[in-house]
Write a protein that holds these residues in place. Structure first.
Motif, PDB file in Angstrom:
ATOM      1  N   LEU A 225     -18.584   0.175  -6.498  1.00 34.77           N
ATOM      2  CA  LEU A 225     -17.308   0.830  -6.753  1.00 34.77           C
ATOM      3  C   LEU A 225     -16.253   0.486  -5.707  1.00 34.77           C
ATOM      4  O   LEU A 225     -15.060   0.720  -5.943  1.00 34.77           O
ATOM      5  CB  LEU A 225     -17.508   2.343  -6.827  1.00 34.77           C
ATOM      6  N   GLU A 226     -16.688  -0.056  -4.557  1.00 36.84           N
ATOM      7  CA  GLU A 226     -15.702  -0.511  -3.576  1.00 36.84           C
ATOM      8  C   GLU A 226     -14.905  -1.700  -4.092  1.00 36.84           C
ATOM      9  O   GLU A 226     -13.885  -2.062  -3.511  1.00 36.84           O
ATOM     10  CB  GLU A 226     -16.398  -0.868  -2.265  1.00 36.84           C
ATOM     11  N   ILE A 227     -15.380  -2.324  -5.178  1.00 39.40           N
ATOM     12  CA  ILE A 227     -14.564  -3.363  -5.827  1.00 39.40           C
ATOM     13  C   ILE A 227     -13.236  -2.773  -6.263  1.00 39.40           C
ATOM     14  O   ILE A 227     -12.175  -3.394  -6.102  1.00 39.40           O
ATOM     15  CB  ILE A 227     -15.324  -3.958  -7.035  1.00 39.40           C
ATOM     16  N   PHE A 228     -13.262  -1.554  -6.813  1.00 38.57           N
ATOM     17  CA  PHE A 228     -12.023  -0.918  -7.263  1.00 38.57           C
ATOM     18  C   PHE A 228     -11.189  -0.441  -6.081  1.00 38.57           C
ATOM     19  O   PHE A 228      -9.954  -0.442  -6.154  1.00 38.57           O
ATOM     20  CB  PHE A 228     -12.358   0.241  -8.199  1.00 38.57           C
ATOM     21  N   THR A 229     -11.864  -0.052  -4.984  1.00 30.05           N
ATOM     22  CA  THR A 229     -11.119   0.260  -3.766  1.00 30.05           C
ATOM     23  C   THR A 229     -10.395  -0.970  -3.262  1.00 30.05           C
ATOM     24  O   THR A 229      -9.201  -0.928  -2.927  1.00 30.05           O
ATOM     25  CB  THR A 229     -12.077   0.788  -2.682  1.00 30.05           C
ATOM     26  N   GLY A 230     -11.124  -2.082  -3.205  1.00 30.47           N
ATOM     27  CA  GLY A 230     -10.488  -3.328  -2.788  1.00 30.47           C
ATOM     28  C   GLY A 230      -9.414  -3.793  -3.749  1.00 30.47           C
ATOM     29  O   GLY A 230      -8.385  -4.349  -3.337  1.00 30.47           O
ATOM     30  N   LEU A 231      -9.640  -3.547  -5.050  1.00 29.77           N
ATOM     31  CA  LEU A 231      -8.626  -3.928  -6.025  1.00 29.77           C
ATOM     32  C   LEU A 231      -7.340  -3.141  -5.817  1.00 29.77           C
ATOM     33  O   LEU A 231      -6.229  -3.677  -5.931  1.00 29.77           O
ATOM     34  CB  LEU A 231      -9.165  -3.703  -7.441  1.00 29.77           C
ATOM     35  N   GLY A 232      -7.488  -1.843  -5.492  1.00 34.31           N
ATOM     36  CA  GLY A 232      -6.298  -1.056  -5.180  1.00 34.31           C
ATOM     37  C   GLY A 232      -5.599  -1.540  -3.932  1.00 34.31           C
ATOM     38  O   GLY A 232      -4.360  -1.615  -3.876  1.00 34.31           O
ATOM     39  N   LEU A 233      -6.396  -1.902  -2.902  1.00 37.53           N
ATOM     40  CA  LEU A 233      -5.800  -2.448  -1.683  1.00 37.53           C
ATOM     41  C   LEU A 233      -5.153  -3.802  -1.928  1.00 37.53           C
ATOM     42  O   LEU A 233      -4.165  -4.155  -1.297  1.00 37.53           O
ATOM     43  CB  LEU A 233      -6.878  -2.571  -0.600  1.00 37.53           C
ATOM     44  N   VAL A 234      -5.726  -4.580  -2.852  1.00 35.24           N
ATOM     45  CA  VAL A 234      -5.177  -5.897  -3.165  1.00 35.24           C
ATOM     46  C   VAL A 234      -3.861  -5.780  -3.922  1.00 35.24           C
ATOM     47  O   VAL A 234      -2.863  -6.435  -3.591  1.00 35.24           O
ATOM     48  CB  VAL A 234      -6.202  -6.722  -3.976  1.00 35.24           C
TER      49      VAL A 234
END
Length: 512
Positions: A225-234
């Motif tokens: 789920l950190e993929i979506f955290t990183g996607l938000g940061l990206v």
């Protein structure tokens, strides 16, 4: 019915059931065991009992012992457990939405808010305090909400937190209309405090709901789920910079706030309800465990290093590399992409090989410290800063942050279970609140201290000093693990003295 017919009947019936997907897991498992039992009871084809004529009566073997059935059960159960239930899928979808929306709302400020706040009369130190104030209120809110999670309700806390966060994000977009000076600064602090309470509620509840839905592979799920955290940061910095350049200050916040509000009724429908009984375990009993204290230092150091970049990195890039505001957000991609892409693998390693967690925590802290020393780079190295090197160090920082951040949550849970804490949503609320509180405390210290150091010493020295937090945590947790391993080896040697083994061997040899 003969044993062979019963075995054939069971195989046919099981084949039909495999085509019927919606059947409950236990029903299918019963027929798996039924098939195993009667298959073991049936004689092998073309076999003959000694002393009996061919074609005579066959001796039916006794059913397989319990051990054989138990050996066959994990394979059948494992096949079913690998399939996610509908509640688990909905839980992951809801948590992914809060990870993505909260991070994109948080990271959207980076490219343009520091320069906009300077126009309104806020100094670099005040801008750092505005970023840090969000984290400080988040710290206090997480401690309180984590302790009362079972009383409030995890689902209600999750949905209410998203609603508050969406409304406050829209309000933050209206702050350019207020007068410059103390009024603008005061309203920034007020609105950020309200946003922090909503963020703390949603994130504390989401961690607890996830840990309850996935008790055996929480690190893998968190890492995925950190993929979506990183996607938000990206997406946050470049999207914020583009909308700011194209439409002005208000549009980025109004757009994202409306997106969060749209997700609120969706999560109300899909998120399962989590009921639990409040536990008697104390929050301070958890915090005062030595290992938990050091893990809290790890969380704090990682968050402080990451929070340091919020008010300082965009100003450094604009000044050093002369990039326009729209391109500043693209620089954040290096850190966010490396973190989000490496997190699932690190989570899988943490769950499948738990003994690697200690190595990930120690090496991640030391690597983060080295990267922040090279980010400027530090003036003592006498290396000229270049854009390609800056991006490379950001990629390494994202990977090293994941090495330390992903194993922390399951490590705290494991420590709590070892010390007699009761399993359940109450403990998950305590651990989630503690994790978010320590992360928020670091996110307060990072921008606050970072803004002050940037103003007094410059970005190069400020980043090198900030890496000291990660160096301290890496060394401290490494010393703890070495001490723990030494203590365990000495206690095991005391329980099994080598002299006893030698005497036992000597006596056995004399008897023979």
């Amino acid at each position: 019915m003969p044993a062979s017919s019963r075995g054939s009947f069971a195989r046919c019936l099981l084949g039909f059931l495999r085509l019927w997907k919606p059947l409950h897991r236990e029903h299918r498992l019963h027929f798996v065991l039924y098939q195993v039992q009667y298959r073991s009871a049936s004689p092998e084809p073309d076999t003959q009992v000694p002393g009996e004529p061919a074609g005579g009566c066959q001796t039916v073997r006794s059913p397989a012992p319990a051990a054989a059935l138990e050996d066959s059960m994990p394979e059948a159960v494992g096949e079913e457990s690998r399939r996610l239930t509908r509640e688990q899928l909905f839980t992951m979808a809801a948590t992914a939405s809060i990870n993505f929306s909260s991070m994109i709302c948080y990271s959207i400020l980076g490219p343009f808010f520091p320069s906009e706040a300077e126009k309104k009369g806020a100094s670099n130190t005040v801008v750092g305090l505005i970023f840090g104030w969000f984290a400080l209120v988040n710290f206090l809110s997480s401690l309180i909400l984590g302790n009362y999670l079972t009383h409030i309700g995890a689902k209600f806390m999750f949905v209410a937190g998203m609603f508050v966060s969406g409304c406050v994000t829209i309000l933050f977009g209206m702050l350019d209309k207020v007068p410059s000076g103390p009024v603008f600064i005061g309203l920034c602090f007020l609105v950020r405090a309200m946003d922090a309470v909503g963020f703390a509620a949603a994130m504390t509840a989401s961690f607890s709901i996830l840990a309850k839905a996935f008790p055996n592979n929480i690190a893998t799920v968190l890492g995925s789920l950190e993929i979506f955290t990183g996607l938000g940061l990206v997406l946050g910095p470049p999207l914020g910079g583009f909308l700011y350049q194209s439409f002005g200050y208000e549009v980025p916040f109004i757009t994202l706030g409306c997106v969060v509000l749209v997700l609120v009724p969706v999560n109300m429908c899909i998120l399962p309800k989590c009921d639990s009984i409040p536990s008697k375990d104390s929050f301070w009993k958890l915090v005062l465990l030595p290992k938990v204290l050091l893990l809290c230092l790890t969380i704090f150091s990682l968050s402080a290093c990451l929070g340091f970049l919020d008010p300082t990195m965009s100003l450094f890039i604009l000044k050093k590399f002369k990039l326009p505001a729209g391109y500043v957000g693209l620089v954040f991609l290096g850190l966010a992409l490396s973190y989000s892409l490496s997190s699932p693998l690190l989570g899988l390693l943490s769950d499948k090989l738990p003994y690697l967690r200690k190595w990930l925590l120690v090496s991640g802290g030391l690597m983060t410290a080295l990267c922040f020393f090279m980010l400027g780079p530090a003036p003592v190295l006498h290396i000229e800063s270049q854009l390609w090197m800056f991006l490379l160090v950001l990629v390494l920082i994202g990977f090293s942050l994941g090495m330390s951040a992903i194993p922390v949550f399951p490590e705290i849970l494991h420590c709590a279970y070892e010390n007699g804490f009761e399993e359940g949503l109450s403990l998950l609320g305590l651990v989630s609140g503690l994790f978010n509180a320590m992360w928020s405390l670091g996110a307060f210290a990072g921008p606050t201290l970072g803004g002050f150091l940037y103003e007094k010493l410059g970005f190069e020295w400020a980043s090198a000093i900030q890496g000291g937090w990660a160096l301290l945590s890496g060394i401290a947790i490494g010393i703890f693990y070495i001490t723990e391993a030494t203590r365990r080896s000495s206690s095991s040697s005391l329980q099994n003295p080598p002299g006893n083994n030698e005497e036992r061997t000597h006596l056995m040899g004399s008897e023979t």
